[in-house]
Every structure is written in structure tokens, then in C-alpha cells.
Design a protein around this motif. Structure first.
Motif, PDB file in Angstrom:
ATOM      1  N   SER A 136       0.795  -1.227   0.000  1.00 42.54           N
ATOM      2  CA  SER A 136       0.000   0.000   0.000  1.00 42.54           C
ATOM      3  C   SER A 136       0.827   1.277   0.000  1.00 42.54           C
ATOM      4  CB  SER A 136      -0.934   0.018   1.217  1.00 42.54           C
ATOM      5  OG  SER A 136      -0.186  -0.097   2.421  1.00 42.54           O
ATOM      6  N   MET A 137       2.144   1.158   0.049  1.00 46.09           N
ATOM      7  CA  MET A 137       2.992   2.349   0.055  1.00 46.09           C
ATOM      8  C   MET A 137       4.370   2.003  -0.497  1.00 46.09           C
ATOM      9  SD  MET A 137       3.578   2.484   4.192  1.00 46.09           S
ATOM     10  CE  MET A 137       1.953   1.757   4.510  1.00 46.09           C
ATOM     11  N   LEU A 138       5.122   3.040  -0.870  1.00 48.57           N
ATOM     12  CA  LEU A 138       6.504   2.870  -1.307  1.00 48.57           C
ATOM     13  C   LEU A 138       7.442   3.149  -0.137  1.00 48.57           C
ATOM     14  CD1 LEU A 138       6.461   4.779  -4.733  1.00 48.57           C
ATOM     15  CD2 LEU A 138       6.250   2.306  -4.369  1.00 48.57           C
ATOM     16  N   PHE A 139       8.626   2.553  -0.205  1.00 45.00           N
ATOM     17  CA  PHE A 139       9.630   2.805   0.821  1.00 45.00           C
ATOM     18  C   PHE A 139      10.929   3.267   0.187  1.00 45.00           C
ATOM     19  CE2 PHE A 139       6.921   0.166   3.544  1.00 45.00           C
ATOM     20  CZ  PHE A 139       7.019   0.843   4.745  1.00 45.00           C
ATOM     21  N   SER A 140      11.637   4.077   0.933  1.00 47.54           N
ATOM     22  CA  SER A 140      12.988   4.447   0.532  1.00 47.54           C
ATOM     23  C   SER A 140      13.917   3.285   0.828  1.00 47.54           C
ATOM     24  CB  SER A 140      13.448   5.665   1.347  1.00 47.54           C
ATOM     25  OG  SER A 140      13.669   5.291   2.716  1.00 47.54           O
ATOM     26  N   GLU A 141      15.169   3.451   0.450  1.00 50.07           N
ATOM     27  CA  GLU A 141      16.189   2.518   0.900  1.00 50.07           C
ATOM     28  C   GLU A 141      16.280   2.601   2.429  1.00 50.07           C
ATOM     29  OE1 GLU A 141      17.890   0.343  -0.919  1.00 50.07           O
ATOM     30  OE2 GLU A 141      16.770   1.016  -2.686  1.00 50.07           O
ATOM     31  N   PRO A 142      16.666   1.528   3.101  1.00 49.66           N
ATOM     32  CA  PRO A 142      16.760   1.565   4.570  1.00 49.66           C
ATOM     33  C   PRO A 142      17.769   2.616   5.034  1.00 49.66           C
ATOM     34  CG  PRO A 142      16.917  -0.688   3.746  1.00 49.66           C
ATOM     35  CD  PRO A 142      17.031   0.206   2.553  1.00 49.66           C
ATOM     36  N   TYR A 143      17.453   3.249   6.164  1.00 45.49           N
ATOM     37  CA  TYR A 143      18.389   4.215   6.719  1.00 45.49           C
ATOM     38  C   TYR A 143      18.902   3.800   8.100  1.00 45.49           C
ATOM     39  CZ  TYR A 143      14.349   6.113   9.325  1.00 45.49           C
ATOM     40  OH  TYR A 143      13.256   6.271  10.147  1.00 45.49           O
ATOM     41  N   ILE A 144      18.395   2.675   8.637  1.00 48.72           N
ATOM     42  CA  ILE A 144      18.934   2.124   9.877  1.00 48.72           C
ATOM     43  C   ILE A 144      18.423   0.699  10.027  1.00 48.72           C
ATOM     44  CG2 ILE A 144      17.038   2.922  11.355  1.00 48.72           C
ATOM     45  CD1 ILE A 144      19.117   3.430  13.566  1.00 48.72           C
TER      46      ILE A 144
END
Length: 286
Positions: A136-144
Motif C-alpha cells: 500500500s505504500m513505497l519505501f525508501s532505501e533503509p536508513y537504519i
């Protein structure tokens, strides 16, 4: 005859010298071009982020949905109004990279994702990237990266070597978080027989633990690290499950691929600059 031979030899020598000069010139050109190409590549990687296709709810402003009450990721300063925390600093760093202002919209965790693209552009609030959420949504690359941890009072005699050791204990979690889902699964499948206290805010979980209302708090390891650093005489980490690492990302609307791409480029630049290492050391004491 000797004069003719001498002339031929002289001509051959001049041709050889010319060839060597040409090779030397080519080598110099190649040596000069290589650093220039490398510099150009590095400059492009660290260059201005393409914002031409990025649309915000408010022009020039990245609005961030955030549940301010999950320290040390997001909290309020002593004045009771100023947002502070790891995610707050990260959002501000993103704003600088994107060349926009940043505003925070304090939102209850329950229903926070429904506001993406409506009340704010994205959610930065210790959001675990999951396959279900990706639907249901997009995600960025992981940041932690993060794990699930069990925290007990410092004077607790409990020995926790796995989540199965929580059987028969009173457990505090924040409502609808990864910790809540995990513990609910353990209980619903009969793996453990425990009482779960699901709270709206994570500080309530630690208050319950301190007051003896619950035996343990199950929470993100990063949050546990922050509480332990601030309260070394009160709490200890009894267990950390490193078998299934979790990753936090920036959540954006499913159709906002331009913003996703811009945020990913910003994360790449911040990583190269060592931003995240410094921020983790500051907020989590690592």
C-alpha cells in the motif's frame, strides 16, 4: 652509398622518435583523462538532486508525518513543543539535501499511514519495511537496521534467552508496532501464554516496567539502546533477537515514485558523508 645509408638511418631514427613522442602524449592524455572522469563521476553522485518531477502537498516544503513519542527516534524537547530525535534530525538532513523546508505533523501511530499523500508527504517514524506495507505504500532505501529486544528492570532475576522465555510474563508493547504484532503472534499461536499490555506510547511501557506493572518491555533494539543509555540504573537489555534484522525506511505514497527516488539519492549522499554513523553514535550511544 655510405651517404645514402646514413640518410636512411637518420630518417628511421626520426620516425622512431616521433612515434615515441606520440605514445608519451597519449599516455599523458590518458592519465589526465582518468582522474577527470573519476572526478566527474563523483561530482555527479554528490551533485544536486533532480527535483523537477517531485510534487509536495505544499510547494517547497517536505511535510513529515511522525508519531512524536517514540524516543530516541522522535520526542519533544523540554519546552514540550520542539521535536527532537534521530528521525527528526534525519528528516532535516533530507530537507537540506532536497533543498526544501521541513515540517512535522504529530500523528498517532494508529492510522498514521492513511495520512500519506493527504496530510503529509511521507512518514518518517521508525517505520519497519515489510512486504505487507509495501502493498500500500513505497519505501525508501533503509536508513537504519534494527532488531527486537526485551528490556527488564535492572534488579530483575529473569533470564531471557528467547521469546519463548516470556511465557507466563506480563509484557508491555506499543500498540500496532512490530513488537505488538510479534508478541501477539506468539500468544495467538500458543507459543507462549502471556498477558500483553498494548500502549499508545512507548514511554508508558517503560513507566509500567519501572512501577512493576509488567515484567518486560518488548521494543525495537534502537529504542531499547536509547532508554538504557538514559537510564543505566533502571533498565537492562535481557535479550535481543538478531535472527531477523529489521530495516527502517521512509514511507511515501504508492504513486510518488519521484519523491522516493529523490529521497534515495539523498540517503546515498548522506551515507557517503558519514552522516548516519555520527547520528547513531549521538542518539544511541554507539
Amino acid at each position: 652509398m655510405k651517404k645514402l645509408l646514413a640518410l636512411v638511418l637518420a630518417a628511421l631514427m626520426m620516425m622512431s622518435l616521433a612515434a615515441c613522442a606520440a605514445q608519451d602524449a597519449a599516455a599523458v592524455a590518458d592519465a589526465t583523462a582518468a582522474p577527470e572522469a573519476t572526478a566527474a563521476t563523483e561530482e555527479a553522485a554528490a551533485g544536486a538532486i533532480d527535483m523537477s518531477a517531485v510534487k509536495f502537498i505544499q510547494d517547497g516544503v517536505l511535510s513529515v508525518g511522525m508519531e512524536i513519542g517514540y524516543p530516541p527516534f522522535e520526542d519533544l524537547a523540554e519546552d514540550g513543543t520542539t521535536p527532537i530525535g534521530y528521525d527528526v534530525d534525519f528528516a532535516k538532513a533530507l530537507g537540506e539535501k532536497l533543498g526544501v523546508a521541513v515540517t512535522f505533523v504529530n500523528t498517532a501511530w494508529d492510522g498514521i499511514f492513511q495520512g500519506i499523500g493527504v496530510n503529509y508527504d511521507c512518514v518518517i517514524s521508525a517505520v519497519t519495511i515489510t512486504d505487507e506495507r509495501k502493498e500500500s505504500m513505497l519505501f525508501s532505501e533503509p536508513y537504519i537496521s534494527n532488531y527486537q529486544a526485551v528490556v527488564v528492570r535492572k534488579d530483575s532475576p529473569l533470564k531471557i534467552n528467547s521469546f519463548l522465555d516470556l511465557n507466563g510474563l506480563a509484557i508491555a508493547v506499543q500498540k500496532e508496532t512490530t513488537s505488538d504484532i510479534l508478541m501477539s503472534d506468539y500468544v495467538s499461536t500458543g507459543s507462549i501464554n502471556s498477558t500483553i499490555s498494548a500502549n499508545e506510547k512507548v514511554p508508558t511501557c517503560f513507566t509500567q516496567l519501572e512501577n512493576g506493572e509488567v515484567d518486560v518491555v518488548v521494543v525495537d533494539s534502537s529504542v531499547a539502546d536509547g532508554y538504557l543509555a538514559s537510564n543505566p540504573d533502571k533498565f537492562v537489555k535481557a535479550f535481543q533477537d538478531e535472527s531477523e534484522p529489521q530495516e527502517f525506511g521512509v514511507a511515501v505514497a504508492k504513486d510518488n515514485t519521484a519523491l522516493q527516488a529523490a529521497i534515495n539519492q539523498a540517503i546515498t549522499q548522506l551515507t557517503a558523508e558519514g552522516y548516519f554513523e555520527e547520528s547513531v553514535a549521538y542518539w544511541f550511544g554507539k
